[in-house]
Design an enzyme around this catalytic site. Structure first.
Site, PDB file in Angstrom:
ATOM      1  N   MET A 101      36.027  39.021  45.387  1.00 10.91           N
ATOM      2  CA  MET A 101      37.196  39.420  46.179  1.00 10.91           C
ATOM      3  C   MET A 101      36.818  39.736  47.633  1.00 10.91           C
ATOM      4  O   MET A 101      35.646  39.850  47.962  1.00 10.91           O
ATOM      5  CB  MET A 101      37.845  40.647  45.532  1.00 10.91           C
ATOM      6  CG  MET A 101      38.241  40.387  44.089  1.00 10.91           C
ATOM      7  SD  MET A 101      38.866  41.832  43.230  1.00 10.91           S
ATOM      8  CE  MET A 101      40.431  42.089  44.045  1.00 10.91           C
ATOM      9  N   HIS A 102      37.824  39.897  48.468  1.00  8.11           N
ATOM     10  CA  HIS A 102      37.728  40.465  49.828  1.00  8.11           C
ATOM     11  C   HIS A 102      37.050  39.590  50.890  1.00  8.11           C
ATOM     12  O   HIS A 102      37.180  39.874  52.083  1.00  8.11           O
ATOM     13  CB  HIS A 102      36.992  41.828  49.833  1.00  8.11           C
ATOM     14  CG  HIS A 102      37.407  42.777  48.765  1.00  8.11           C
ATOM     15  ND1 HIS A 102      38.631  43.395  48.759  1.00  8.11           N
ATOM     16  CD2 HIS A 102      36.746  43.243  47.662  1.00  8.11           C
ATOM     17  CE1 HIS A 102      38.713  44.197  47.710  1.00  8.11           C
ATOM     18  NE2 HIS A 102      37.593  44.109  47.018  1.00  8.11           N
ATOM     19  N   ASP A 147      38.300  38.467  40.924  1.00  6.41           N
ATOM     20  CA  ASP A 147      37.476  38.502  39.706  1.00  6.41           C
ATOM     21  C   ASP A 147      37.688  39.751  38.857  1.00  6.41           C
ATOM     22  O   ASP A 147      37.498  39.703  37.641  1.00  6.41           O
ATOM     23  CB  ASP A 147      35.995  38.269  40.015  1.00  6.41           C
ATOM     24  CG  ASP A 147      35.364  39.320  40.921  1.00  6.41           C
ATOM     25  OD1 ASP A 147      36.058  40.251  41.363  1.00  6.41           O
ATOM     26  OD2 ASP A 147      34.154  39.194  41.186  1.00  6.41           O
TER      27      ASP A 147
HETATM   28  O1  LIG Z   1      34.547  44.053  45.634  1.00  9.90           O
HETATM   29  C1  LIG Z   1      34.779  43.881  44.460  1.00  9.90           C
HETATM   30  C2  LIG Z   1      36.035  44.361  43.826  1.00  9.90           C
HETATM   31  O2  LIG Z   1      36.828  45.140  44.695  1.00  9.90           O
HETATM   32  C3  LIG Z   1      33.777  43.140  43.605  1.00  9.90           C
HETATM   33  O3  LIG Z   1      34.153  43.164  42.274  1.00  9.90           O
HETATM   34  C4  LIG Z   1      33.661  41.709  44.013  1.00  9.90           C
HETATM   35  O4  LIG Z   1      34.931  41.116  43.720  1.00  9.90           O
HETATM   36  C5  LIG Z   1      32.564  40.909  43.331  1.00  9.90           C
HETATM   37  O5  LIG Z   1      31.832  41.578  42.377  1.00  9.90           O
HETATM   38  P1  LIG Z   1      30.849  40.916  41.271  1.00  9.90           P
HETATM   39  O6  LIG Z   1      31.725  40.254  40.230  1.00  9.90           O
HETATM   40  O7  LIG Z   1      29.983  39.910  41.955  1.00  9.90           O
HETATM   41  O8  LIG Z   1      30.121  42.082  40.702  1.00  9.90           O
END
Ligand SMILES: O=C(CO)[C@@H](O)[C@H](O)COP(=O)(O)O
Ligand SMILES: Nc1ncnc2c1ncn2[C@@H]1O[C@H](COP(=O)(O)OP(=O)(O)O)[C@@H](O)[C@H]1O
Length: 507
Positions: A77-78, A236
């Protein structure tokens, strides 16, 4: 087909019409850290990995492109993908774990007002979110900023290459700080106050909506059939929660990936006092969720493995085992509480519960009796105490959680699952689907193509396979250690800031 564009790799899975996984294939890509606290990736690397991942999956399963009914997307995300007029990438994407935007976050909270920002978006400004990245670009790379015409999140960029269509789901859009999460629409007010053109933002969809169809050139590259429908999918965390069936109140999930996330479903839009938890749209249409996010959960364990587990790596190769299995079984032999040793897992700074890019990691309480197994156990315990902090906020919000569903790489360890049950005081379950976000993305694909509710598919496809109850004796001992753990960050905060500033100025 479910695709999960993760931080380290894309994972592609195929699922049949009964929800059984018939194959998976992953392709890795690099992450670059051009300066301390920065994290970037090349969108072209995601694209190449996606093409190779889909091809590899079709080859290894023997499934033909024509047999694939639809594709759903999950993604880290983000991350900010800046595109020009011709939809070409302007610079590498700044990722969710990039910490360069503290100044821009302060500017956003001052310009919009902390309370007003919370009222408009459901969240506070955090360094990983997308809007601060746009302001960073405006301030530091004006020549790039002047060319921006579209802003996408990582998986939405890859979907654009596959379909030619711009789009974003509500769950992922929630992490941009530009979404009015309560009303599931872009916040014109926030965009105007930050002087970010609304025209840069793509059309919004719910996760099960069809976003477009596969272009002939993408079909030729991947081996899929032209015209295959692509369902929007989700960020995700929403996909991971759907993938383990967290689609109703009372069930929470713990995701042990690079990040660590405690996630609860909300039937209605809810915010936590002072916006300590993220309040986001869920991947289930018309529903929401709250979550606490640790930046380096599995990431701390991975750091420990990368730098200090040479011997265990060699043993793993000799015995044909996974190095994490060796490390966790060594840790299990050390006593609970690691004989008075605590680990603070803020190796990437932190988001929840301490929104502080200058927070740092630490081992506290070392003595001459401590060996490597104690330190390994302390790392796992420290990560789990960090996750418990988010669970405490969830409890304080009045949510009663009766079951925790774990997913992500860390969920493979029975020892870690028992530790979570003992530290949280809540039963921990695993489910038949172990592919987390990729499985959630496949559920979303099936929902869009077959026109069945996401929650109904979860009901039909997901079953609990294992349940561990908290051990009351261990729970009591962990409680005593947790109290000390909670006192450490406030005590060390000033020291962490001094050390971070020194590291940035003296080299
Ligand atoms: O920043 C966030 C949710 O806000 C993270 O969940 C990223 O979306 C990616 O995380 P991984 O799945 O690589 O741990
Ligand atoms: N067998 C295992 N036991 C304990 N932890 C593990 C195991 N395998 C992987 N992990 C943890 O899971 C993390 C990877 O999880 P994953 O969900 O694949 O992450 P991401 O999607 O962020 O790349 C590793 O960094 C490690 O901390």
């Amino acid at each position: 087909m479910g695709l999960d564009l993760g931080t380290s790799a894309i994972k592609c899975i195929l699922v049949d019409e009964k929800g059984t996984v018939i194959g998976s294939h992953s392709v890795e890509y690099p992450l670059s850290q051009p300066q301390p606290g920065w994290a970037e990736q090349q969108p072209e690397d995601w694209w190449n990995a996606t093409v190779a991942g889909i091809r590899g999956l079709l080859t290894s399963t023997g499934v033909t492109g024509a047999e694939v009914g639809g594709i759903g997307f999950s993604g880290q995300m983000h991350g900010s993908v800046f595109l020009d007029e011709a939809q070409q990438v302007i610079r590498p994407a700044l990722l969710w774990c990039d910490q360069r935007t503290a100044e821009q976050c302060a500017y956003i909270e001052a310009t919009v007002g902390e309370a007003e920002l919370g009222r408009l978006t459901g969240n506070r400004a955090l360094t990983g979110f997308t809007a601060p990245k746009i302001l960073w670009l405006r301030q530091h790379e004006p020549e790039h900023y002047a060319r921006v015409r579209h802003l996408l999140l990582p998986k939405d960029y890859v979907r654009l290459r596959l379909t030619g269509a711009l789009g974003m789901d509500m769950a992922d859009a929630s992490g941009t700080l530009l979404l009015d999460v309560a009303h599931r629409s872009w916040s014109q007010t926030v965009a105007e106050r930050l002087e970010i053109p609304l025209a840069w933002l793509p059309p919004l969809y719910e996760s099960g909506d069809i976003a477009g169809h596969l272009l002939p050139e993408a079909a030729a590259l991947t081996g899929l059939a032209p015209g295959t429908p692509l369902v929007v999918g989700g960020g995700d965390q929403a996909c991971g929660a759907v993938g383990v069936g967290v689609v109703r109140q009372g069930i929470a999930s713990v995701a042990l990936g690079t990040s660590g996330v405690v996630f609860v479903h909300d039937d209605t839009y809810q915010v936590d006092e002072a916006y300590r938890l993220h309040s986001f749209c869920h991947g289930v249409p018309g529903k929401w969720h709250r979550m606490g996010v640790m930046l380096a959960a599995g990431g701390s364990f991975q750091w420990w493995r990368n730098h200090f587990a040479g011997e265990e790596l060699a043993r793993a190769q000799e015995e044909g085992k996974d190095v994490y299995e060796i490390l966790t079984s060594d840790a299990e032999r050390a006593p609970l509480g690691s004989e008075g040793l605590l680990f603070l897992p803020y190796l990437s700074g932190e988001r929840t519960p301490h929104p502080d890019p200058k927070a740092r990691g630490a081992f506290i309480g070392l003595n001459l009796r401590h060996g490597k197994a104690h330190l390994t156990r302390a790392v796992l315990e420290g990560i789990t105490f960090g996750l418990r902090d988010s669970m405490e906020m969830i409890r304080e919000s009045g949510i009663k959680v009766t079951e925790l569903r774990v997913n992500g790489g860390g969920a493979r360890s029975p020892f870690w699952r028992q530790m979570i049950a003992d530290i949280f005081g809540i039963p921990v379950v695993t489910v038949n689907s172990t592919d987390g976000p990729a499985y959630g993305a496949a559920i979303m694909a099936a929902s869009g193509v077959l026109q069945v509710d996401i929650a109904q598919l979860c009901e039909d496809w997901i079953q609990v396979t294992n349940r561990v109850e908290p051990n009351p004796a261990n729970q009591q001992k962990y409680e005593a250690y947790y109290k000390v753990y909670r006192s450490l960050y406030p005590t060390l905060q000033g020291t962490f800031h001094q050390l971070t500033d020194l590291a940035n100025t003296i080299s």
